[in-house]
Enzyme design. Structure first.
Site, PDB file in Angstrom:
ATOM      1  N   ASP A 135      -0.258  12.910  -3.479  1.00 61.76           N
ATOM      2  CA  ASP A 135      -0.119  11.447  -3.424  1.00 61.76           C
ATOM      3  C   ASP A 135       1.263  10.996  -3.908  1.00 61.76           C
ATOM      4  O   ASP A 135       1.663   9.850  -3.686  1.00 61.76           O
ATOM      5  CB  ASP A 135      -1.225  10.757  -4.240  1.00 61.76           C
ATOM      6  CG  ASP A 135      -1.253  11.140  -5.715  1.00 61.76           C
ATOM      7  OD1 ASP A 135      -0.419  11.966  -6.145  1.00 61.76           O
ATOM      8  OD2 ASP A 135      -2.131  10.632  -6.444  1.00 61.76           O
ATOM      9  N   TYR A 160      10.519  16.896  -6.851  1.00 61.71           N
ATOM     10  CA  TYR A 160       9.263  17.502  -6.377  1.00 61.71           C
ATOM     11  C   TYR A 160       8.666  16.688  -5.228  1.00 61.71           C
ATOM     12  O   TYR A 160       8.392  17.212  -4.149  1.00 61.71           O
ATOM     13  CB  TYR A 160       8.247  17.614  -7.530  1.00 61.71           C
ATOM     14  CG  TYR A 160       6.822  17.842  -7.058  1.00 61.71           C
ATOM     15  CD1 TYR A 160       6.450  19.037  -6.460  1.00 61.71           C
ATOM     16  CD2 TYR A 160       5.846  16.847  -7.196  1.00 61.71           C
ATOM     17  CE1 TYR A 160       5.142  19.247  -6.000  1.00 61.71           C
ATOM     18  CE2 TYR A 160       4.543  17.043  -6.747  1.00 61.71           C
ATOM     19  CZ  TYR A 160       4.202  18.246  -6.156  1.00 61.71           C
ATOM     20  OH  TYR A 160       2.913  18.455  -5.701  1.00 61.71           O
TER      21      TYR A 160
END
Ligand code: NAD
Ligand code: DAU
Length: 365
Positions: A135, A160
């Site tokens: 998410d 990331y």
């Protein structure tokens, strides 16, 4: 033995991957499950001790960035399904070392996609390339009750999440350009057994056990949506078998917690299970400098998955956290082996072979 399907699961020695491998090996004896993992610091074959002797399970140590090796594996095992979990997964590490994240998460995913495309060579009937994402690609929400839905615009903030967003785009591009049968899912924060103790929940359980400080980033007001890892693995099983090609599904627990409130629940549970007086470990809370670019709030709307495929979380958070804390306290040897670096010798014992290079970083950062 002739298997009905030959499924390549990447990153199967990691936290979520090990739960997915176990579920598939146990539930589908008619499938051959090939667990491909580089065994970085995050890969631990001890996570799969209970199934490593099963006939339908095969472990291969390899780097997903090694394209020739991926081509050879597709051919050797006649792979017809991929569940791709291998990744660098820790946000704090990505802030220190973004290159490794771009390499594994972007180039590694591209290498697998290209191997699938060339090996399947247009014969896509019955094939499936399922990419597991996060998410975090959607960015951050305000405290306004809103949710991430499947059409929320990507807005990653950390190296990331930028690398995961990029890999998601490559996966979708391979469907749109070459017709590769892909699926992407974006999941919220997982918790449960076998999570590397650099992540909030196992780190804090372990620190309380050793009476060490609990580093709370910023004011502890950031919100995460927590899902028990076996519920995620169950969703992956359903989506792999019944999900529609080219679709995206969000997976989440409708279970938002402010970090500091979650930390207090962890402290209370660990203290109770250790037989400490309530509040004993609260003094370990230490507010530290905030994570750079720290996303304020994540919250997943998984209505589509419920409506279309009937999945919903099975475990209440209170039950999940109790199970999780108990597991880490009952498996102190696993925790001690991971924090001391001893777990990295497991591969040598199992396979009598030393892994090359120093890519396996000892201990935790
Ligand atoms: P993890 O860090 O525990 O495990 C990652 C695994 O990938 C390790 O076994 C590691 O050895 C392997 N790996 C790393 N680089 C590799 C390479 N180059 N080649 C082959 N194997 C390699 O991660 P996790 O928390 O289990 O996450 C698994 C996947 O799920 C990731 O793609 C992550 O982005 C995604 N995800 C995680 C969460 C979460 O809360 N943990 C939530 C949503 C999505
Ligand atoms: O949302 C899904 C993501 O969840 C996954 O894609 C990632 O792979 C996974 O690592 C996880 O990312 P987070 O950054 O949310 O997880 P982490 O456990 O690192 O941190 C959870 C929250 O706790 C976050 O707001 C940062 C905070 N934190 C974390 C650590 C390690 C602290 O306050 N102190 C800490 O020491």
């Amino acid at each position: 033995m002739e298997y009905k399907r030959n499924i390549l699961i990447t990153g199967g020695a990691g936290f979520i991957g090990s739960h997915v491998v176990r579920l598939f090996v146990d539930k589908y004896p008619e499938y051959r499950v090939i667990n491909l993992d580089k065994l970085t610091y995050a890969g631990n074959l001890a996570n799969l001790k209970d199934i490593e002797e099963k006939e339908n399970y095969t472990f291969v140590k390899a780097d997903i960035c090694d394209f020739d090796k991926m081509m050879a594996l597709f051919e050797e095992y006649a792979i017809d399904g991929v569940i791709h979990l291998a990744a660098e997964s820790h946000v704090d590490r990505s802030i220190k070392d973004p290159f490794t994240f771009a390499k594994t998460n972007v180039i590694g995913t591209l290498s697998l996609l290209q191997a699938a495309k060339l090996s399947w060579d247009g014969k896509f009937e019955g094939k499936r390339f399922y990419h597991i994402s996060t998410d975090e690609v959607y960015g951050a929400l305000k405290f306004d009750g809103s949710f991430f839905v499947e059409t929320t615009k990507y807005n990653p903030h950390s190296p990331y999440s930028a690398s995961k967003a990029s890999s998601d785009h490559f996966v979708r591009a391979f469907h749109d350009t070459y017709g590769l049968p892909t699926i992407v899912t974006n999941c919220s924060n997982n918790y449960g057994p076998y999570q590397f103790p650099e992540k909030l929940i196992p780190l804090f359980i372990n620190n309380i056990r050793h009476n060490k400080p609990l580093p709370v980033y910023g004011k502890g007001e950031n919100v995460r949506d927590w899902l028990y890892v076996e519920d995620h693995a169950r969703a992956i099983d359903i989506i792999f078998h019944q999900g529609n090609i080219a679709e995206t599904y969000n997976i989440g627990g409708f279970n938002e917690w402010k970090n500091i409130d979650l930390i207090k629940v962890i402290i209370k549970t660990v203290d109770r299970l250790l037989g400490n007086e309530e509040g004993t470990s609260e003094g370990l809370i230490t507010y530290v400098t905030d994570r750079a670019g720290h996303d304020l709030r994540y919250a997943i709307d998984s209505t589509k998955l419920k409506t279309e495929l009937g999945w919903e979380p099975s475990l209440q958070f209170e039950e999940g956290i109790e199970k999780t804390v108990r597991w880490y306290l009952d498996n102190q040897e696993w925790l001690d082996n991971v924090t001391s670096g001893a777990y990295q010798e497991y591969y040598d014992k199992m396979y009598g072979n030393k892994p090359e290079g120093d890519e396996r970083i000892a201990g935790i950062g």
